[in-house]
Design an enzyme around this catalytic site. Structure first.
Site, mmCIF file in Angstrom:
data_model
loop_
_atom_site.group_PDB
_atom_site.id
_atom_site.type_symbol
_atom_site.label_atom_id
_atom_site.label_comp_id
_atom_site.label_asym_id
_atom_site.label_seq_id
_atom_site.Cartn_x
_atom_site.Cartn_y
_atom_site.Cartn_z
ATOM 1 N N GLY A 215 0.823 -1.193 0.000
ATOM 2 C CA GLY A 215 0.000 0.000 0.000
ATOM 3 C C GLY A 215 0.856 1.241 0.000
ATOM 4 N N LYS B 207 7.901 11.333 18.058
ATOM 5 C CA LYS B 207 6.885 11.259 17.005
ATOM 6 C C LYS B 207 5.480 11.172 17.595
ATOM 7 C CE LYS B 207 5.132 8.851 12.976
ATOM 8 N NZ LYS B 207 5.251 7.753 11.993
#
Length: 310
Positions: free
Chosen positions: A9, A185
């Site tokens: 993907g 993050k």
């Protein structure tokens, strides 16, 4: 080094495609429909700067064997268990798993499934999607992948993976503080996801609204405080970069969680915002904004489930 990439993907297709483009020994574990698409058209990848097509090796779940040195694992957190089941036959004694999921909770699940000695830390920065025709489209000029050893015995394998990426057009590095970087993050991502989903708006639109900038920075302050109290304070350099992004006027940036929400799909509410809310309460950090953001997302999940049942 033999590398297995779960799926082809947006994220896996881009990083795995770049590896294949550079001649690395990479195989994609895909479902039959995606396999047929790749057999017919190749793996097509488009970035803002180039377009390329490769005909990579592919394998179906029924044919996976434990012959890989590394597995790149990119999926949504709510698909983690099915991802674990899919890659389990590929994991040999010395296989290293490189998870690129958002958040932190997946590490415990992967450790339990495969043993901590096989699970590196990892993260990526990319905005990519899979178009209906099977093309992997990168939507921003940012393609960074970072991984690192969590145990001393993993260092050699982590370095070998770097040799595979060295010939690619990808920005990459091996980190000696990977858990701290994962915390950085999640602090940024929780801020971005919470605020853009709560306001149903981009960073620029939020900043242009009354008190938008104040709320944005208050959320980041809370998320950064959680990371610090958890033992992984964000670095000064990261703090500066994050605040710059979160205060860019006219920015069209949104979290992928907002895109999933607006498409009516499942969201990683528990794995990112819920996780940080739990940590805020555990570590006695101001949880008011996170409470509102998490309740908002859980209300969306309740409504989505009710409408699907109807």
């Amino acid at each position: 080094m033999k590398i297995l990439v779960l799926g082809a993907g947006g994220t896996g297709g881009y990083f795995g495609g770049r590896l294949a483009e550079a001649g690395a020994d990479v195989t994609f574990l895909v479902r039959e429909k995606r396999a047929a698409q790749i057999r017919a058209n190749g793996l097509v990848v488009e970035s803002l700067k180039d377009r390329f097509v490769v005909q990579p090796k592919i394998v179906l779940a029924a044919d996976v064997r434990p012959e890989y040195d590394a597995v790149l694992l990119s999926c949504k957190a709510f698909d983690l268990q099915s991802a674990i089941d899919s890659i389990r036959p590929a994991v040999a004694e010395s296989t290293l798993i490189v998870p690129l999921l958002n958040g932190m909770t997946h590490l415990d699940a992967l450790d339990q499934a495969f043993g901590k000695n096989r699970v590196l830390g990892g993260l990526c920065q990319i905005a990519a999607t899979l178009a209906p025709d099977g093309t992997v489209k990168s939507m921003m000029d940012a393609h960074l992948i970072i991984w690192g050893a969590r145990l001393p015995g993993q260092a050699e394998g982590a370095a070998r993976l770097g040799e595979a990426f060295a010939a690619t057009k990808v920005d990459w590095r091996v980190s000696d503080r990977i858990i701290a970087e994962m915390w950085e993050k999640v602090a940024f991502l929780c801020t971005l996801a919470s605020m853009t989903c709560l306001m149903r708006a981009s960073v620029g639109d939020i900043l242009a609204a009354p008190d938008g900038r104040k709320l944005m920075l208050s959320m980041f302050d809370a998320c950064s405080a959680i990371a610090g109290k958890a033992g992984h304070p964000v670095s000064a350099a990261f703090d500066e970069r994050a605040r710059k992004v979160l205060q860019t006027d006219n920015s069209t940036l949104t979290a992928s969680m907002l895109r999933d929400l607006e498409a009516g799909g499942p969201v990683e509410a528990d794995h990112i915002v819920g996780y940080m809310l739990g940590k805020a309460r555990e570590l006695e950090v101001d949880d008011r904004l996170l409470t509102v953001a998490y309740t908002h997302l859980k209300a969306y999940e309740q409504r989505r489930a009710r409408m699907r049942q109807a």
